[in-house]
Design an enzyme around this catalytic site. Structure first.
Site, PDB file in Angstrom:
ATOM      1  N   HIS A 128      -3.883 -11.326  -6.014  1.00 46.08           N
ATOM      2  CA  HIS A 128      -2.759 -10.449  -5.866  1.00 46.08           C
ATOM      3  C   HIS A 128      -2.259  -9.902  -6.868  1.00 46.08           C
ATOM      4  CE1 HIS A 128       1.323 -10.338  -3.398  1.00 46.08           C
ATOM      5  NE2 HIS A 128       1.045  -9.052  -3.972  1.00 46.08           N
TER       6      HIS A 128
ATOM      7  N   TRP B   5       4.684  -6.986   4.429  1.00 50.58           N
ATOM      8  CA  TRP B   5       5.778  -7.286   3.164  1.00 50.58           C
ATOM      9  C   TRP B   5       6.982  -6.971   3.686  1.00 50.58           C
ATOM     10  CZ3 TRP B   5       6.213  -3.794  -1.949  1.00 50.58           C
ATOM     11  CH2 TRP B   5       6.954  -4.505  -2.797  1.00 50.58           C
TER      12      TRP B   5
ATOM     13  N   SER C 280      -6.699  -7.181  -4.537  1.00 56.75           N
ATOM     14  CA  SER C 280      -5.597  -6.312  -4.577  1.00 56.75           C
ATOM     15  C   SER C 280      -5.387  -5.834  -5.820  1.00 56.75           C
ATOM     16  CB  SER C 280      -4.411  -6.639  -3.871  1.00 56.75           C
ATOM     17  OG  SER C 280      -3.484  -5.747  -3.768  1.00 56.75           O
TER      18      SER C 280
ATOM     19  N   ASP D 192      -2.007  -7.333   6.802  1.00 61.46           N
ATOM     20  CA  ASP D 192      -2.020  -7.767   5.573  1.00 61.46           C
ATOM     21  C   ASP D 192      -0.838  -8.437   5.043  1.00 61.46           C
ATOM     22  OD1 ASP D 192      -3.037  -7.501   2.731  1.00 61.46           O
ATOM     23  OD2 ASP D 192      -0.956  -6.755   2.527  1.00 61.46           O
TER      24      ASP D 192
ATOM     25  N   TYR E 227       5.518 -13.196   0.244  1.00 68.49           N
ATOM     26  CA  TYR E 227       6.268 -12.114   0.964  1.00 68.49           C
ATOM     27  C   TYR E 227       7.430 -12.995   1.703  1.00 68.49           C
ATOM     28  CZ  TYR E 227       3.023  -8.521  -0.032  1.00 68.49           C
ATOM     29  OH  TYR E 227       2.069  -7.447  -0.389  1.00 68.49           O
TER      30      TYR E 227
END
Ligand code: NAP
Length: 327
Positions: free
Chosen positions: A121, A21, A152, A51, A56
């Site tokens: 997400h 991220w 997630s 990940d 991002y």
């Protein structure tokens, strides 16, 4: 580096992996040079799992990982995510057309024909009650666009519901010294169903590295500044939802428990790895030195039962009341 099974995928992933991220955005400026150096350091340290997410840095993180993959021979498994491109999080937004388009975008960014692991997400809770959405994921897998899929989640209850879907291979959840509820029921259930667990925000956005001070400041485009109170997304993603000053106090108590030769970041990661339900922790890292330090945690000795009990006491006394029933 040690490796653990990830669900029923057959993959063995580095137990300290890499969260991408910060090299994408929302954490202040990270130059492309530093981001690539951090990624290369991860591979040098034995990391084989990264990940990321489509959002991002609007694809920047995925594109940097594609670049890394071009420059390295090793197999690097990449988990990405979809869903946060929606302007508003609604069940209807998780349509076949949208999911297919997001997957195509990630395939392009990652310069690949098939995504290794696609994660929803942090969708709204209601998404986990829609068979049609999981049918779309199965169809994307059948079409060869994704190898496996997972989710997630923000809440433990969402994780428990998600693993009822037979083809969910992994659940990514916030798990660290300041977020201990997953140990109660969720880990046992996920283990029984052979579902992999990715422990995200393992350093509580830096609180557990021991470097932050009451006077620390963060750039305007760092979520530790702009999302401190949940202004842009779930407050749980920033400092794990723990009040900053309280988190600093609790981190100081954890500092007293450090075995010789172990840094705070390594202790935080080592604590996570004490739970065998966890497939890997995915600490973020902006510079190679951070990544190298974090990866060393994999080979460090385990923590004693006494130390584990002390961390639990710090959580129970200082943190629990503020987070335990919220997520
Ligand atoms: N909704 C979701 O699905 C979701 C949400 C959050 C995160 N994630 C995933 O989980 C990953 C990890 O979580 P996170 O990045 O939010 O938080 P984190 O891993 O708890 O914290 C990462 C940050 O801590 C600092 N740091 C890392 N190693 C350090 C070290 N050794 N010494 C000192 N500082 C260090 C770095 O920032 P500074 O140097 O600026 O302090 C780094 O960006 C993400 O990268 C992402 O892949 C997913």
């Amino acid at each position: 580096m040690n490796y653990r099974a990830l669900g029923r995928t057959g993959w063995k992933v580095s137990d300290v992996s890499f969260g991408a991220w910060a090299i994408g955005g929302s954490w202040g400026q990270v130059s492309e040079k530093d981001a690539l150096a951090a990624l290369h350091q991860a591979v040098d340290s034995g990391v084989n799992f990264i990940d990321t997410a489509d959002v991002y840095g609007d694809g920047r993180s995925e594109r940097l990982i594609a670049q890394l993959r071009k420059e390295r021979k090793q197999e690097i498994i990449v988990a990405t995510k979809a869903g946060r491109r929606l302007p508003h999080q609604t069940v209807e937004g998780y349509s076949r057309a949208n999911l297919t388009e997001w997957v195509e975008d990630s395939l392009r960014n990652l310069s690949t024909d098939a995504l290794d692991l696609l994660q929803l997400h942090c969708p709204p809770t209601e998404v986990y009650y829609q068979p049609e959405i999981f049918d779309v994921l199965d169809d994307l897998a059948k079409a060869g666009k994704i190898r496996y899929y997972g989710v997630s989640v923000q809440k433990v209850d969402e994780g428990l519901k998600a693993i009822e879907w037979p083809n969910v291979q992994s659940v990514q959840i916030i798990f660290n010294c300041f977020r201990q509820r997953p140990t109660e029921l969720f880990f046992a259930q996920a283990k029984a169903k052979q579902v992999g667990i990715l422990a995200r925000v393992p350093l509580a956005s830096g609180l557990l590295t021991g470097k932050l001070q009451p006077t620390s400041t963060f750039a305007a485009d760092d979520h530790r500044n702009f999302n401190r109170h949940g202004e842009s997304f779930d407050v749980g993603e920033t400092f794990s939802g723990v009040d900053y000053d309280l988190g600093l106090q609790a981190a100081e108590e954890i500092r007293q428990l450090l075995p010789a030769g172990m840094s705070m970041s390594q202790f935080a990661l080592r604590w996570i790895l004490m739970f065998d339900a966890v497939s890997c922790a995915i600490p973020g890292g902006k510079r190679p030195e951070q990544v190298a330090e974090n990866c060393c945690a994999s080979d460090m000795p385990g923590l004693s039962a006494e130390t584990m009990a002390k961390v639990r006491r710090i959580y129970d006394e200082k943190i629990r009341a503020f987070v335990h029933q919220r997520w």
